[in-house]
Design a protein around this motif. Structure first.
Motif, PDB file in Angstrom:
ATOM      1  N   ARG A 278       0.445  -7.419  -8.827  1.00  0.00           N
ATOM      2  CA  ARG A 278       0.908  -8.692  -9.381  1.00  0.00           C
ATOM      3  C   ARG A 278       0.036  -9.162 -10.545  1.00  0.00           C
ATOM      4  O   ARG A 278       0.315 -10.204 -11.141  1.00  0.00           O
ATOM      5  N   GLY A 279      -1.005  -8.421 -10.869  1.00  0.00           N
ATOM      6  CA  GLY A 279      -1.855  -8.759 -11.999  1.00  0.00           C
ATOM      7  C   GLY A 279      -2.868  -9.849 -11.733  1.00  0.00           C
ATOM      8  O   GLY A 279      -3.436 -10.421 -12.671  1.00  0.00           O
ATOM      9  N   VAL A 280      -3.143 -10.108 -10.448  1.00  0.00           N
ATOM     10  CA  VAL A 280      -4.079 -11.177 -10.108  1.00  0.00           C
ATOM     11  C   VAL A 280      -5.513 -10.668 -10.121  1.00  0.00           C
ATOM     12  O   VAL A 280      -6.423 -11.355 -10.601  1.00  0.00           O
ATOM     13  N   ILE A 281      -5.758  -9.479  -9.560  1.00  0.00           N
ATOM     14  CA  ILE A 281      -7.115  -8.931  -9.494  1.00  0.00           C
ATOM     15  C   ILE A 281      -7.164  -7.612 -10.259  1.00  0.00           C
ATOM     16  O   ILE A 281      -6.142  -6.931 -10.432  1.00  0.00           O
ATOM     17  N   ALA A 282      -8.368  -7.240 -10.695  1.00  0.00           N
ATOM     18  CA  ALA A 282      -8.513  -6.065 -11.559  1.00  0.00           C
ATOM     19  C   ALA A 282      -8.542  -4.754 -10.813  1.00  0.00           C
ATOM     20  O   ALA A 282      -8.220  -3.707 -11.378  1.00  0.00           O
ATOM     21  N   CYS A 283      -8.938  -4.777  -9.544  1.00  0.00           N
ATOM     22  CA  CYS A 283      -9.144  -3.535  -8.792  1.00  0.00           C
ATOM     23  C   CYS A 283      -8.767  -3.771  -7.336  1.00  0.00           C
ATOM     24  O   CYS A 283      -9.148  -4.796  -6.767  1.00  0.00           O
ATOM     25  N   PRO A 284      -8.052  -2.848  -6.708  1.00  0.00           N
ATOM     26  CA  PRO A 284      -7.644  -3.039  -5.306  1.00  0.00           C
ATOM     27  C   PRO A 284      -8.641  -2.495  -4.291  1.00  0.00           C
ATOM     28  O   PRO A 284      -8.300  -2.351  -3.108  1.00  0.00           O
ATOM     29  N   ALA A 285      -9.866  -2.207  -4.691  1.00  0.00           N
ATOM     30  CA  ALA A 285     -10.829  -1.576  -3.790  1.00  0.00           C
ATOM     31  C   ALA A 285     -11.111  -2.444  -2.571  1.00  0.00           C
ATOM     32  O   ALA A 285     -11.227  -3.671  -2.663  1.00  0.00           O
ATOM     33  N   THR A 286     -11.235  -1.796  -1.417  1.00  0.00           N
ATOM     34  CA  THR A 286     -11.700  -2.454  -0.194  1.00  0.00           C
ATOM     35  C   THR A 286     -13.111  -1.962   0.115  1.00  0.00           C
ATOM     36  O   THR A 286     -13.561  -0.946  -0.406  1.00  0.00           O
ATOM     37  N   ALA A 287     -13.798  -2.707   0.962  1.00  0.00           N
ATOM     38  CA  ALA A 287     -15.198  -2.393   1.259  1.00  0.00           C
ATOM     39  C   ALA A 287     -15.312  -1.128   2.109  1.00  0.00           C
ATOM     40  O   ALA A 287     -14.426  -0.821   2.922  1.00  0.00           O
ATOM     41  N   PRO A 292      -9.008   3.934   1.357  1.00  0.00           N
ATOM     42  CA  PRO A 292      -8.083   3.374   0.360  1.00  0.00           C
ATOM     43  C   PRO A 292      -6.663   3.903   0.535  1.00  0.00           C
ATOM     44  O   PRO A 292      -6.442   4.999   1.055  1.00  0.00           O
ATOM     45  N   LEU A 293      -5.715   3.102   0.087  1.00  0.00           N
ATOM     46  CA  LEU A 293      -4.318   3.534   0.097  1.00  0.00           C
ATOM     47  C   LEU A 293      -4.112   4.649  -0.927  1.00  0.00           C
ATOM     48  O   LEU A 293      -4.777   4.688  -1.971  1.00  0.00           O
ATOM     49  N   SER A 294      -3.173   5.517  -0.634  1.00  0.00           N
ATOM     50  CA  SER A 294      -2.783   6.560  -1.581  1.00  0.00           C
ATOM     51  C   SER A 294      -1.833   5.972  -2.626  1.00  0.00           C
ATOM     52  O   SER A 294      -1.353   4.830  -2.496  1.00  0.00           O
ATOM     53  N   ALA A 295      -1.539   6.766  -3.634  1.00  0.00           N
ATOM     54  CA  ALA A 295      -0.588   6.330  -4.655  1.00  0.00           C
ATOM     55  C   ALA A 295       0.787   6.067  -4.036  1.00  0.00           C
ATOM     56  O   ALA A 295       1.477   5.107  -4.407  1.00  0.00           O
ATOM     57  N   GLU A 296       1.185   6.914  -3.111  1.00  0.00           N
ATOM     58  CA  GLU A 296       2.486   6.728  -2.459  1.00  0.00           C
ATOM     59  C   GLU A 296       2.507   5.451  -1.613  1.00  0.00           C
ATOM     60  O   GLU A 296       3.510   4.717  -1.600  1.00  0.00           O
ATOM     61  N   GLU A 297       1.418   5.179  -0.919  1.00  0.00           N
ATOM     62  CA  GLU A 297       1.347   3.969  -0.098  1.00  0.00           C
ATOM     63  C   GLU A 297       1.324   2.722  -0.976  1.00  0.00           C
ATOM     64  O   GLU A 297       1.955   1.705  -0.650  1.00  0.00           O
ATOM     65  N   THR A 298       0.639   2.812  -2.098  1.00  0.00           N
ATOM     66  CA  THR A 298       0.632   1.686  -3.038  1.00  0.00           C
ATOM     67  C   THR A 298       2.028   1.445  -3.601  1.00  0.00           C
ATOM     68  O   THR A 298       2.457   0.296  -3.772  1.00  0.00           O
ATOM     69  N   ALA A 299       2.742   2.510  -3.872  1.00  0.00           N
ATOM     70  CA  ALA A 299       4.118   2.367  -4.356  1.00  0.00           C
ATOM     71  C   ALA A 299       4.994   1.683  -3.312  1.00  0.00           C
ATOM     72  O   ALA A 299       5.882   0.888  -3.646  1.00  0.00           O
ATOM     73  N   ALA A 300       4.732   1.974  -2.032  1.00  0.00           N
ATOM     74  CA  ALA A 300       5.484   1.317  -0.962  1.00  0.00           C
ATOM     75  C   ALA A 300       5.197  -0.182  -0.930  1.00  0.00           C
ATOM     76  O   ALA A 300       6.096  -0.994  -0.673  1.00  0.00           O
ATOM     77  N   VAL A 301       3.945  -0.560  -1.206  1.00  0.00           N
ATOM     78  CA  VAL A 301       3.627  -1.991  -1.321  1.00  0.00           C
ATOM     79  C   VAL A 301       4.456  -2.623  -2.438  1.00  0.00           C
ATOM     80  O   VAL A 301       5.004  -3.719  -2.287  1.00  0.00           O
ATOM     81  N   GLY A 302       4.545  -1.930  -3.560  1.00  0.00           N
ATOM     82  CA  GLY A 302       5.343  -2.437  -4.665  1.00  0.00           C
ATOM     83  C   GLY A 302       6.800  -2.656  -4.296  1.00  0.00           C
ATOM     84  O   GLY A 302       7.429  -3.635  -4.746  1.00  0.00           O
ATOM     85  N   LYS A 303       7.343  -1.791  -3.473  1.00  0.00           N
ATOM     86  CA  LYS A 303       8.736  -1.964  -3.040  1.00  0.00           C
ATOM     87  C   LYS A 303       8.883  -3.208  -2.190  1.00  0.00           C
ATOM     88  O   LYS A 303       9.893  -3.937  -2.293  1.00  0.00           O
ATOM     89  N   HIS A 304       7.910  -3.500  -1.331  1.00  0.00           N
ATOM     90  CA  HIS A 304       7.960  -4.733  -0.544  1.00  0.00           C
ATOM     91  C   HIS A 304       7.889  -5.962  -1.444  1.00  0.00           C
ATOM     92  O   HIS A 304       8.600  -6.939  -1.219  1.00  0.00           O
ATOM     93  N   LEU A 305       7.044  -5.906  -2.457  1.00  0.00           N
ATOM     94  CA  LEU A 305       6.962  -7.020  -3.392  1.00  0.00           C
ATOM     95  C   LEU A 305       8.274  -7.218  -4.126  1.00  0.00           C
ATOM     96  O   LEU A 305       8.741  -8.369  -4.275  1.00  0.00           O
TER      97      LEU A 305
END
Length: 311
Positions: A278-287, A292-305
């Motif tokens: 959504r362009g709110v934060i610069a990096c999706p890194a978790t501690a 971390p999520l894979s590219a495919e899993e991130t794409a699935a998040v995008g579909k939910h959005l």
């Protein structure tokens, strides 16, 4: 600012944006705060579960609370987690978050060593005695191995030790007992009962809760603010439809492959991926050591959005 009594509305548990090398990303954190305020939230909760507080060093925790309180500048109340294994460490956190200007502190039961209910009560009494601002209990048995009973919460509320409860236990029966007990008890005044659930905010408000602390509100603060206001207006059918839209969006927390990561990695990774998309934060890194999520899993998040009208 003075904490409203009771505190009402939507109080997101603010995510902690990180840089690729896992330091606090201050510009992204302030951008996230702006995103939440623009969405119409009623307060902010830093250094809780969705903030990854358990993964942050004490130095990073201080940076988060000082950054958010300084940036908010009194626009809404800021609650800060004072969460640690033992009472002495919690008292240390109480001192620095209140020194930074937190309007309230949020405290779990002690954890690591098993505790007796009398020790939990003593823990909260000591925290309240040392805190210059209100103390809210955080009921999180999945993490601390102790379930706060309704009797204990109401006893401490009647004493003036606790100013509220953030309930993330998933025990709706006990939650309702606290709501009705706080309303009926003559010595309990101004006590805030807040649900930590993303999925039953409409139900919690219908039974008399004062507000909600949903992690998904990082991603869609305007949706939860809208849901809260529909409930307060008695527009229950519209509220149900909005709650169901948010329930569908919440399915993003399950995009991670359970064969290679835990549910926390999946959920927090999804929230941060969504904020990045959504362009709110610069990096999706978790501690670390979250996966971390894979590219495919991130794409699935995008579909939910996209399905929720957010992308």
């Amino acid at each position: 600012m003075t904490l409203p009594a009771p505190l009402t509305g939507v109080v997101p548990p603010v995510c902690t944006p990180l840089t690729p090398d896992r330091e606090v990303d201050v510009p992204s954190l302030t951008a996230l705060v702006d995103h939440l305020l623009e969405g119409g939230v009623d307060g902010l909760f830093v250094l809780g579960t969705s903030s990854e507080a358990a993964y942050l060093t004490d130095r990073q925790r201080r940076l988060v609370v000082e950054t958010v309180i300084g940036h908010v500048a009194g626009a809404v109340p800021v609650l800060a987690g004072a969460i640690d294994m033992t009472t002495p460490r919690v008292l240390d956190h109480v001192r620095y978050v209140t020194g930074a200007g937190a309007d309230a502190v949020v405290v779990t039961a002690p954890f690591y060593a098993r505790t007796h209910p009398a020790e939990i009560a003593r823990h909260y009494r000591l925290a309240a005695a040392r805190s210059p601002v209100p103390v809210l209990a955080y009921d999180l048995p999945v993490a601390v191995r102790s379930k706060l009973t309704a009797d204990l919460v109401l006893e401490l509320a009647a004493e003036g030790v606790l100013a509220g409860l953030k309930d993330s236990s998933g025990d709706e029966g006990t939650f309702r007992t606290v709501v009705t007990g706080a309303r009926a008890h003559p010595a309990v005044t101004g006590f805030s009962v807040l649900t930590g659930s993303e999925l039953v905010v409409d139900s919690a408000l219908a039974m008399g809760a004062d507000g909600a602390v949903p992690g998904l509100a990082n991603v869609d603060p305007a949706g939860y603010a809208h849901l809260y206001r529909l409930c307060r207006a008695g527009e229950w059918e519209l509220a149900r439809a909005e709650q169901e839209r948010l329930c569908a969006l919440f399915a993003m927390v399950r995009v991670g492959d359970p064969g290679r990561m835990g549910s926390g990695s999946s959920a927090l990774g999804a929230f941060k991926a969504a904020l990045h998309l959504r362009g709110v934060i610069a990096c999706p890194a978790t501690a670390e050591p979250q996966i971390p999520l894979s590219a495919e899993e991130t794409a699935a998040v995008g579909k939910h959005l996209a399905a929720a009208g957010l992308l």
